[in-house]
Motif scaffolding. Structure first.
Motif, PDB file in Angstrom:
ATOM      1  N   LEU A 110       0.837  -1.200   0.000  1.00 14.47           N
ATOM      2  CA  LEU A 110       0.000   0.000   0.000  1.00 14.47           C
ATOM      3  C   LEU A 110       0.877   1.257   0.000  1.00 14.47           C
ATOM      4  O   LEU A 110       0.579   2.225  -0.690  1.00 14.47           O
ATOM      5  N   ALA A 111       1.977   1.208   0.742  1.00  7.37           N
ATOM      6  CA  ALA A 111       2.915   2.334   0.766  1.00  7.37           C
ATOM      7  C   ALA A 111       3.561   2.531  -0.608  1.00  7.37           C
ATOM      8  O   ALA A 111       3.758   3.676  -1.043  1.00  7.37           O
ATOM      9  N   LYS A 112       3.858   1.460  -1.316  1.00  5.50           N
ATOM     10  CA  LYS A 112       4.431   1.564  -2.665  1.00  5.50           C
ATOM     11  C   LYS A 112       3.438   2.221  -3.627  1.00  5.50           C
ATOM     12  O   LYS A 112       3.807   3.051  -4.453  1.00  5.50           O
ATOM     13  N   ILE A 113       2.175   1.850  -3.509  1.00  2.18           N
ATOM     14  CA  ILE A 113       1.150   2.431  -4.377  1.00  2.18           C
ATOM     15  C   ILE A 113       0.938   3.899  -4.026  1.00  2.18           C
ATOM     16  O   ILE A 113       0.802   4.747  -4.913  1.00  2.18           O
ATOM     17  N   ALA A 114       0.929   4.230  -2.733  1.00  4.20           N
ATOM     18  CA  ALA A 114       0.793   5.632  -2.319  1.00  4.20           C
ATOM     19  C   ALA A 114       1.942   6.461  -2.886  1.00  4.20           C
ATOM     20  O   ALA A 114       1.726   7.568  -3.392  1.00  4.20           O
ATOM     21  N   LYS A 115       3.146   5.935  -2.821  1.00  2.00           N
ATOM     22  CA  LYS A 115       4.303   6.649  -3.361  1.00  2.00           C
ATOM     23  C   LYS A 115       4.156   6.842  -4.866  1.00  2.00           C
ATOM     24  O   LYS A 115       4.424   7.920  -5.393  1.00  2.00           O
ATOM     25  N   ALA A 116       3.722   5.803  -5.562  1.00  2.00           N
ATOM     26  CA  ALA A 116       3.544   5.898  -7.013  1.00  2.00           C
ATOM     27  C   ALA A 116       2.469   6.918  -7.384  1.00  2.00           C
ATOM     28  O   ALA A 116       2.585   7.605  -8.394  1.00  2.00           O
ATOM     29  N   LEU A 117       1.440   7.019  -6.550  1.00  2.00           N
ATOM     30  CA  LEU A 117       0.358   7.978  -6.797  1.00  2.00           C
ATOM     31  C   LEU A 117       0.664   9.365  -6.225  1.00  2.00           C
ATOM     32  O   LEU A 117      -0.109  10.296  -6.418  1.00  2.00           O
ATOM     33  N   GLU A 118       1.776   9.460  -5.497  1.00  2.00           N
ATOM     34  CA  GLU A 118       2.201  10.719  -4.885  1.00  2.00           C
ATOM     35  C   GLU A 118       1.155  11.245  -3.903  1.00  2.00           C
ATOM     36  O   GLU A 118       0.786  12.419  -3.910  1.00  2.00           O
ATOM     37  N   VAL A 119       0.663  10.330  -3.044  1.00  2.00           N
ATOM     38  CA  VAL A 119      -0.283  10.684  -1.994  1.00  2.00           C
ATOM     39  C   VAL A 119       0.213  10.075  -0.688  1.00  2.00           C
ATOM     40  O   VAL A 119       1.123   9.252  -0.677  1.00  2.00           O
ATOM     41  N   ASN A 120      -0.397  10.475   0.401  1.00  2.00           N
ATOM     42  CA  ASN A 120      -0.103   9.880   1.699  1.00  2.00           C
ATOM     43  C   ASN A 120      -0.927   8.619   1.869  1.00  2.00           C
ATOM     44  O   ASN A 120      -2.053   8.530   1.360  1.00  2.00           O
ATOM     45  N   ILE A 121      -0.395   7.674   2.594  1.00  2.00           N
ATOM     46  CA  ILE A 121      -1.088   6.398   2.779  1.00  2.00           C
ATOM     47  C   ILE A 121      -2.452   6.595   3.442  1.00  2.00           C
ATOM     48  O   ILE A 121      -3.400   5.872   3.144  1.00  2.00           O
ATOM     49  N   HIS A 122      -2.576   7.612   4.296  1.00  2.00           N
ATOM     50  CA  HIS A 122      -3.861   7.830   4.972  1.00  2.00           C
ATOM     51  C   HIS A 122      -4.954   8.253   3.995  1.00  2.00           C
ATOM     52  O   HIS A 122      -6.139   8.135   4.310  1.00  2.00           O
ATOM     53  N   ASP A 123      -4.596   8.704   2.806  1.00  2.00           N
ATOM     54  CA  ASP A 123      -5.610   9.077   1.814  1.00  2.00           C
ATOM     55  C   ASP A 123      -6.455   7.880   1.371  1.00  2.00           C
ATOM     56  O   ASP A 123      -7.550   8.055   0.846  1.00  2.00           O
ATOM     57  N   PHE A 124      -5.955   6.678   1.600  1.00  2.00           N
ATOM     58  CA  PHE A 124      -6.714   5.478   1.236  1.00  2.00           C
ATOM     59  C   PHE A 124      -7.750   5.102   2.291  1.00  2.00           C
ATOM     60  O   PHE A 124      -8.552   4.217   2.086  1.00  2.00           O
TER      61      PHE A 124
END
Length: 115
Positions: free
Chosen positions: A52-66
Motif C-alpha cells: 500500500l505504501a508503494k502504491i501511495a508513493k507511485a500515486l504521490e499521496v499519503n497512505i492515509h488518503d486510502f
C-alpha cells in the motif's frame, strides 16, 4: 473484512483516475502487474501495508488518503474533492489556510439550500 478491501480499492481507483493513470501505468510506477492493481481496485486482494505504501508513493499521496471513511460520495464529487486535496497538498500551510478561509467565506455567503 471485505468491506474495507472494497473501500480501499475504490479509493486507489479514484485517486489513480484523478492522476489520469491507467492500471498498467500505476503498476509500472509501483512495481506491480496491472492485474494485481485491478484485483486491489475490485477489493479482491488483501494488500499489505508495504505494498500500500508503494502504491501511495507511485500515486504521490499519503497512505492515509486510502482510509478516508467519510460519507459515501458520488464518484464525480469524490474525484473533485481528491483533486482539490492534491492541489492543496503541494502548497505551503499559509496558502492552505488562505484557501480554507476563502471556501468558508463562500459557504457563509452562499449557504446550502435544503430541498
Amino acid at each position: 473484512m471485505a468491506d474495507i478491501l472494497e473501500f480501499v480499492g475504490k479509493r486507489i481507483r479514484d485517486i489513480r483516475k484523478t492522476k489520469n493513470l491507467s492500471q498498467e501505468q500505476l503498476g509500472e510506477k509501483s512495481g506491480f502487474h496491472f492485474t494485481y492493481i485491478s484485483g486491489l481496485e475490485r477489493g479482491e486482494r488483501n494488500i499489505s501495508l508495504v505494498n500500500l505504501a508503494k502504491i501511495a508513493k507511485a500515486l504521490e499521496v499519503n497512505i492515509h488518503d486510502f482510509f478516508n471513511f467519510e460519507q459515501e460520495l458520488s464518484e464525480e464529487k469524490q474525484a473533485i474533492i481528491n483533486e482539490i486535496v492534491l492541489l492543496l497538498s503541494s502548497r505551503e500551510e499559509r496558502q492552505v489556510t488562505m484557501a480554507k478561509n476563502i471556501l468558508s467565506e463562500i459557504f457563509r455567503t452562499f449557504p446550502q439550500h435544503k430541498t
